[in-house]
Scaffold this motif. Structure first.
Motif, PDB file in Angstrom:
ATOM      1  N   SER A 113       0.817  -1.219   0.000  1.00 28.70           N
ATOM      2  CA  SER A 113       0.000   0.000   0.000  1.00 28.70           C
ATOM      3  C   SER A 113       0.846   1.262   0.000  1.00 28.70           C
ATOM      4  CB  SER A 113      -0.931   0.006   1.225  1.00 28.70           C
ATOM      5  OG  SER A 113      -0.174   0.022   2.432  1.00 28.70           O
ATOM      6  N   ARG A 114       2.140   1.128   0.311  1.00 30.30           N
ATOM      7  CA  ARG A 114       3.028   2.289   0.391  1.00 30.30           C
ATOM      8  C   ARG A 114       4.049   2.341  -0.742  1.00 30.30           C
ATOM      9  NH1 ARG A 114       3.139  -0.303   5.330  1.00 30.30           N
ATOM     10  NH2 ARG A 114       5.301  -0.993   5.026  1.00 30.30           N
ATOM     11  N   ASP A 115       4.222   1.214  -1.445  1.00 35.50           N
ATOM     12  CA  ASP A 115       5.299   1.103  -2.425  1.00 35.50           C
ATOM     13  C   ASP A 115       4.791   0.313  -3.628  1.00 35.50           C
ATOM     14  OD1 ASP A 115       7.587   0.333  -3.906  1.00 35.50           O
ATOM     15  OD2 ASP A 115       8.849   0.350  -2.119  1.00 35.50           O
ATOM     16  N   GLU A 116       4.723   0.966  -4.786  1.00 33.88           N
ATOM     17  CA  GLU A 116       4.196   0.302  -5.981  1.00 33.88           C
ATOM     18  C   GLU A 116       5.052  -0.884  -6.388  1.00 33.88           C
ATOM     19  OE1 GLU A 116       2.920   1.349 -10.608  1.00 33.88           O
ATOM     20  OE2 GLU A 116       3.685   2.925  -9.280  1.00 33.88           O
ATOM     21  N   SER A 117       6.359  -0.798  -6.203  1.00 37.76           N
ATOM     22  CA  SER A 117       7.234  -1.917  -6.550  1.00 37.76           C
ATOM     23  C   SER A 117       6.925  -3.144  -5.709  1.00 37.76           C
ATOM     24  CB  SER A 117       8.703  -1.509  -6.367  1.00 37.76           C
ATOM     25  OG  SER A 117       9.064  -0.507  -7.285  1.00 37.76           O
ATOM     26  N   GLY A 165       7.840  -7.116 -13.135  1.00 39.12           N
ATOM     27  CA  GLY A 165       7.924  -8.039 -12.011  1.00 39.12           C
ATOM     28  C   GLY A 165       9.197  -8.862 -12.039  1.00 39.12           C
ATOM     29  N   LEU A 166       9.599  -9.319 -13.226  1.00 33.87           N
ATOM     30  CA  LEU A 166      10.826 -10.104 -13.335  1.00 33.87           C
ATOM     31  C   LEU A 166      12.039  -9.251 -12.989  1.00 33.87           C
ATOM     32  CD1 LEU A 166      12.230 -12.732 -14.015  1.00 33.87           C
ATOM     33  CD2 LEU A 166      12.261 -12.027 -16.422  1.00 33.87           C
ATOM     34  N   ALA A 167      12.038  -8.007 -13.445  1.00 32.70           N
ATOM     35  CA  ALA A 167      13.146  -7.113 -13.116  1.00 32.70           C
ATOM     36  C   ALA A 167      13.243  -6.886 -11.609  1.00 32.70           C
ATOM     37  CB  ALA A 167      12.969  -5.783 -13.850  1.00 32.70           C
ATOM     38  N   LEU A 168      12.089  -6.753 -10.965  1.00 39.66           N
ATOM     39  CA  LEU A 168      12.084  -6.573  -9.514  1.00 39.66           C
ATOM     40  C   LEU A 168      12.560  -7.828  -8.789  1.00 39.66           C
ATOM     41  CD1 LEU A 168       8.718  -4.623  -9.156  1.00 39.66           C
ATOM     42  CD2 LEU A 168      11.010  -3.719  -8.680  1.00 39.66           C
ATOM     43  N   LEU A 169      12.162  -8.994  -9.283  1.00 37.52           N
ATOM     44  CA  LEU A 169      12.634 -10.243  -8.685  1.00 37.52           C
ATOM     45  C   LEU A 169      14.152 -10.358  -8.815  1.00 37.52           C
ATOM     46  CD1 LEU A 169       9.920 -12.774  -9.910  1.00 37.52           C
ATOM     47  CD2 LEU A 169      10.304 -12.056  -7.554  1.00 37.52           C
ATOM     48  N   ARG A 170      14.667 -10.094 -10.001  1.00 39.85           N
ATOM     49  CA  ARG A 170      16.114 -10.185 -10.205  1.00 39.85           C
ATOM     50  C   ARG A 170      16.845  -9.151  -9.350  1.00 39.85           C
ATOM     51  NH1 ARG A 170      17.626 -13.631 -14.407  1.00 39.85           N
ATOM     52  NH2 ARG A 170      19.742 -12.802 -14.159  1.00 39.85           N
ATOM     53  N   ALA A 171      16.252  -7.977  -9.182  1.00 39.67           N
ATOM     54  CA  ALA A 171      16.869  -6.968  -8.319  1.00 39.67           C
ATOM     55  C   ALA A 171      16.887  -7.429  -6.870  1.00 39.67           C
ATOM     56  CB  ALA A 171      16.122  -5.643  -8.451  1.00 39.67           C
ATOM     57  N   GLU A 172      15.783  -8.062  -6.439  1.00 39.67           N
ATOM     58  CA  GLU A 172      15.730  -8.595  -5.073  1.00 39.67           C
ATOM     59  C   GLU A 172      16.801  -9.659  -4.869  1.00 39.67           C
ATOM     60  OE1 GLU A 172      14.389  -9.238  -1.142  1.00 39.67           O
ATOM     61  OE2 GLU A 172      13.872  -7.633  -2.530  1.00 39.67           O
ATOM     62  N   GLY A 197      19.485  -9.962  -6.649  1.00 34.98           N
ATOM     63  CA  GLY A 197      20.780  -9.334  -6.841  1.00 34.98           C
ATOM     64  C   GLY A 197      21.286  -8.540  -5.665  1.00 34.98           C
ATOM     65  N   LYS A 198      20.448  -8.320  -4.653  1.00 38.59           N
ATOM     66  CA  LYS A 198      20.917  -7.622  -3.454  1.00 38.59           C
ATOM     67  C   LYS A 198      22.029  -8.389  -2.740  1.00 38.59           C
ATOM     68  CE  LYS A 198      16.569  -5.161  -2.542  1.00 38.59           C
ATOM     69  NZ  LYS A 198      15.399  -5.014  -1.651  1.00 38.59           N
ATOM     70  N   ALA A 199      22.159  -9.678  -3.040  1.00 41.36           N
ATOM     71  CA  ALA A 199      23.228 -10.483  -2.442  1.00 41.36           C
ATOM     72  C   ALA A 199      24.356 -10.753  -3.437  1.00 41.36           C
ATOM     73  CB  ALA A 199      22.662 -11.810  -1.936  1.00 41.36           C
ATOM     74  N   LYS A 200      24.359 -10.028  -4.549  1.00 43.98           N
ATOM     75  CA  LYS A 200      25.400 -10.232  -5.560  1.00 43.98           C
ATOM     76  C   LYS A 200      26.779 -10.003  -4.956  1.00 43.98           C
ATOM     77  CE  LYS A 200      26.742  -8.869 -10.249  1.00 43.98           C
ATOM     78  NZ  LYS A 200      26.428  -7.984 -11.405  1.00 43.98           N
ATOM     79  N   GLY A 201      27.690 -10.903  -5.276  1.00 42.28           N
ATOM     80  CA  GLY A 201      29.039 -10.820  -4.752  1.00 42.28           C
ATOM     81  C   GLY A 201      29.249 -11.536  -3.446  1.00 42.28           C
ATOM     82  N   ALA A 202      28.172 -11.997  -2.836  1.00 43.19           N
ATOM     83  CA  ALA A 202      28.286 -12.669  -1.536  1.00 43.19           C
ATOM     84  C   ALA A 202      28.551 -14.164  -1.667  1.00 43.19           C
ATOM     85  CB  ALA A 202      27.019 -12.445  -0.711  1.00 43.19           C
ATOM     86  N   ASN A 203      28.264 -14.723  -2.842  1.00 40.94           N
ATOM     87  CA  ASN A 203      28.416 -16.175  -3.008  1.00 40.94           C
ATOM     88  C   ASN A 203      28.608 -16.472  -4.501  1.00 40.94           C
ATOM     89  OD1 ASN A 203      26.849 -18.938  -3.634  1.00 40.94           O
ATOM     90  ND2 ASN A 203      27.820 -19.062  -1.616  1.00 40.94           N
ATOM     91  N   LYS A 204      29.573 -17.313  -4.822  1.00 39.54           N
ATOM     92  CA  LYS A 204      29.878 -17.616  -6.215  1.00 39.54           C
ATOM     93  C   LYS A 204      28.729 -18.341  -6.911  1.00 39.54           C
ATOM     94  CE  LYS A 204      34.908 -17.821  -5.663  1.00 39.54           C
ATOM     95  NZ  LYS A 204      36.121 -18.683  -5.760  1.00 39.54           N
ATOM     96  N   ALA A 205      28.063 -19.229  -6.209  1.00 38.60           N
ATOM     97  CA  ALA A 205      26.972 -19.979  -6.824  1.00 38.60           C
ATOM     98  C   ALA A 205      25.814 -19.047  -7.186  1.00 38.60           C
ATOM     99  CB  ALA A 205      26.492 -21.086  -5.893  1.00 38.60           C
ATOM    100  N   LEU A 206      25.510 -18.089  -6.315  1.00 37.99           N
ATOM    101  CA  LEU A 206      24.447 -17.143  -6.625  1.00 37.99           C
ATOM    102  C   LEU A 206      24.862 -16.221  -7.771  1.00 37.99           C
ATOM    103  CD1 LEU A 206      21.636 -16.068  -5.954  1.00 37.99           C
ATOM    104  CD2 LEU A 206      22.722 -14.445  -4.400  1.00 37.99           C
ATOM    105  N   ASP A 207      26.112 -15.817  -7.793  1.00 39.83           N
ATOM    106  CA  ASP A 207      26.586 -14.972  -8.890  1.00 39.83           C
ATOM    107  C   ASP A 207      26.483 -15.708 -10.218  1.00 39.83           C
ATOM    108  OD1 ASP A 207      27.097 -12.981  -7.087  1.00 39.83           O
ATOM    109  OD2 ASP A 207      29.277 -13.261  -7.066  1.00 39.83           O
ATOM    110  N   ALA A 208      26.782 -16.998 -10.199  1.00 40.91           N
ATOM    111  CA  ALA A 208      26.654 -17.793 -11.424  1.00 40.91           C
ATOM    112  C   ALA A 208      25.197 -17.885 -11.853  1.00 40.91           C
ATOM    113  CB  ALA A 208      27.238 -19.190 -11.204  1.00 40.91           C
ATOM    114  N   TRP A 209      24.312 -18.005 -10.899  1.00 39.53           N
ATOM    115  CA  TRP A 209      22.878 -18.042 -11.233  1.00 39.53           C
ATOM    116  C   TRP A 209      22.441 -16.726 -11.866  1.00 39.53           C
ATOM    117  CZ3 TRP A 209      18.491 -15.331 -10.533  1.00 39.53           C
ATOM    118  CH2 TRP A 209      17.268 -15.978 -10.800  1.00 39.53           C
ATOM    119  N   LEU A 210      22.889 -15.620 -11.307  1.00 41.14           N
ATOM    120  CA  LEU A 210      22.508 -14.312 -11.829  1.00 41.14           C
ATOM    121  C   LEU A 210      23.024 -14.096 -13.252  1.00 41.14           C
ATOM    122  CD1 LEU A 210      23.100 -12.175  -8.617  1.00 41.14           C
ATOM    123  CD2 LEU A 210      20.925 -12.405  -9.816  1.00 41.14           C
TER     124      LEU A 210
END
Length: 538
Positions: A365-369, A445-452, A454-467
């Motif tokens: 209700s406070r944030d359209e994203s 919606g997909l861009a917002l999911l990927r941004a969510e 991606g907030k952990a980008k650089g924290a783990n190699k496996a997640l970076d590979a997924w991104l």
């Protein structure tokens, strides 16, 4: 007893009862604080005592042993169409209503209220899942009723009341109301466009509905939403369980479903025989209207399954901590420790994913994203968590050995209950196709999911590979694969940002990096089981 030495009981754990499911859960406390619901800690602490109490656990056993009974007629032959419940059910319903599982997100306007309410729902799923169904539908009903402002104004005070009144009376004579829905028909299943129930206009805002509903959960509800066909197409209606003029509304309960689980809660097959009802929303747009309610109940499915996973792992850990086998404590043996640690990873990931969806609802209700994000997060969490729950509960049951397969043990009830949320509000394919639909209609919606993620980008190699890798094609045949991939990455990102490193790294390595096996209990070398297992005890 003298002369019967074989009756001495050895090597059996004590009952797991009279614990606080809130203070016992460090991960949940962290999630609630992270998403703005920390102010509700005293309320959640009180609920945690309820859920872990010997009293609630015994009530849950009784309510599932002494199941609801259909009473179509009274002793004089009058048709009454009522359901008789064991007193344990009514006591549980009174407690869950008093805790405001059905209402808090609406009655408290502070940021974090929906997060706090979600935590209440998560906690109560650990006590008794059956009462979660009426609580969830009552909570979600406001999403549909806002399309009928006059009806909402009339019934909202009773819907949100913390009281509980099971008497079979018209809503006008009661201060506390329970809401249900009767949607599914024999011929259609999840395809609501095939609704055959007919609505006939009687003048003013009143219609009469004639048809047959295959599933009517909580048939003793004071109010229920349903679909029927008008000349304009499938339309949403609100009906009362009992008419203002007195007597049951014009319906006939045909039978109660003999369900394999969730047995404390009644589900019925019902005929509408000129049921009095009023339109909710725009005529012919009933599916869109009712799906707003279903969207919230899907979130409840995710929360409920995550809560069941948490309780299943708690029971398994408790059993293993009080058993010895082959000369050593069971929980300390490497093979069992691997299983318990792996179960813990699944349970914590499910909790964070469900609570992130609840946080998006809270902020919508406070944030359209966040409004766009919750539309995607709810079905993703619903599909993934509800798919994992039966596997987790089955493995936790196996940790008990043969004891787990005996109905006297609480894990057996969890095992029977575990598949339900995967079916309720759309089975796997329906939910994954809904994810595709949501992402196609709102590409942002997909861009917002990927941004969510991606907030952990650089924290783990496996997640970076997924991104860096492409997602599966947006096609129906890949719908499950796409939803699973998004859920795994979301859970991994949430753990990397909010959970201890030993939890997040183990999850990423085994779920995204491919270092784990196919079964639970296959964590690879290098994973320290001890701190992960300790996470279960808070």
């Amino acid at each position: 007893m003298q002369g019967a030495p074989t009756h001495e009981v050895l090597n059996q754990p004590p009952p797991l009862e009279d614990f606080n499911a809130w203070t016992n859960d460090e991960a949940l406390r962290d999630a609630v604080k992270t998403y703005g619901g920390g102010w509700a800690a005293p309320r959640l602490c009180a609920c945690g005592w309820h859920v872990g109490s010997a009293r609630v656990l015994e009530l849950a056993r009784q309510a599932n042993r002494f199941t609801p009974e259909l009473r179509t007629h009274d002793r004089y032959g009058h048709r009454i169409d009522q359901v008789a419940f064991h007193p344990a059910w009514h006591e549980l319903m009174g407690m869950v209503r008093a805790d405001e599982v059905h209402a808090l997100g609406w009655t408290d306007q502070r940021p974090g209220a929906h997060v706090a309410r979600a935590a209440l729902s998560y906690l109560w799923a650990q006590g008794e899942a059956g009462v979660g169904c009426p609580a969830a539908m009552t909570f979600a009903s406001l999403a549909a009723l806002r399309h009928a402002p006059a009806l909402l104004a009339r019934f909202q005070p009773g819907i949100l009341s913390p009281g509980y009144d099971p008497r079979p009376l018209p809503p006008a004579q009661k201060a506390a109301l329970t809401v249900a829905m009767a949607m599914t028909e024999k011929q259609g299943g999840s395809d609501l466009r095939q609704v055959q129930t007919e609505a006939t206009h009687q003048g003013g805002d009143m219609y009469e509905l004639t048809g047959h509903k295959w599933f009517f959960s909580v048939p003793v509800a004071d109010l229920f939403l349903t679909l029927a066909r008008t000349p304009a197409g499938p339309t949403c209606f609100l009906a009362q369980g009992w008419r203002d003029a007195g007597g049951r509304n014009f319906l006939a309960l045909q039978r109660l479903k003999d369900k394999c689980g969730n047995r404390s809660n009644a589900s019925a097959e019902v005929e509408f025989r000129g049921l009095e009802a009023r339109i909710v929303g725009v005529e012919g747009r009933g599916i869109a209207t009712i799906l707003e309610m279903a969207h919230l109940t899907r979130l409840e499915c995710a929360l409920g399954s995550a809560g069941q996973m948490r309780q299943a792992v708690r029971l398994a850990a408790h059993h293993a901590a009080h058993r010895s086998a082959f000369g050593a404590d069971l929980a300390a043996q490497p093979a069992m420790a691997n299983v318990l640690a792996d179960l813990t990873l699944e349970a914590e990931a499910a909790m964070w994913l469900a609570m992130r969806a609840a946080a998006a609802l809270d902020a919508a209700s406070r944030d359209e994203s966040e409004q766009i994000l919750v539309r995607c997060l709810a079905p993703i969490a619903k599909y993934f968590i509800c798919k994992r729950a039966p596997m987790v509960v089955a493995e936790a049951l196996e940790c008990h050995g043969g004891n787990g397969f005996i109905e006297e043990h609480d894990i057996a009830r969890l095992y029977r209950d575990a598949p339900l949320n995967g079916l309720w509000e759309g089975s796997g394919n329906v939910i994954c196709l809904d994810v595709l639909r949501a992402l196609s209609r709102q590409p942002e919606g997909l861009a917002l999911l990927r941004a969510e993620i991606g907030k952990a980008k650089g924290a783990n190699k496996a997640l970076d590979a997924w991104l860096a890798a492409p997602l599966p094609a947006f096609e129906a045949r890949h719908a499950r694969r796409l939803t699973e991939q998004l859920a795994l990455a979301l859970a991994a990102s949430l753990l990397l940002r909010h959970a201890p490193g030993f939890v997040a790294e183990a999850y990423c390595a085994t779920r995204l990096g491919g270092d784990g096996g196919q079964a639970l209990g296959t964590l690879p070398a290098g994973v320290d089981f001890t701190p992960i297992m300790r996470r279960m005890s808070g």
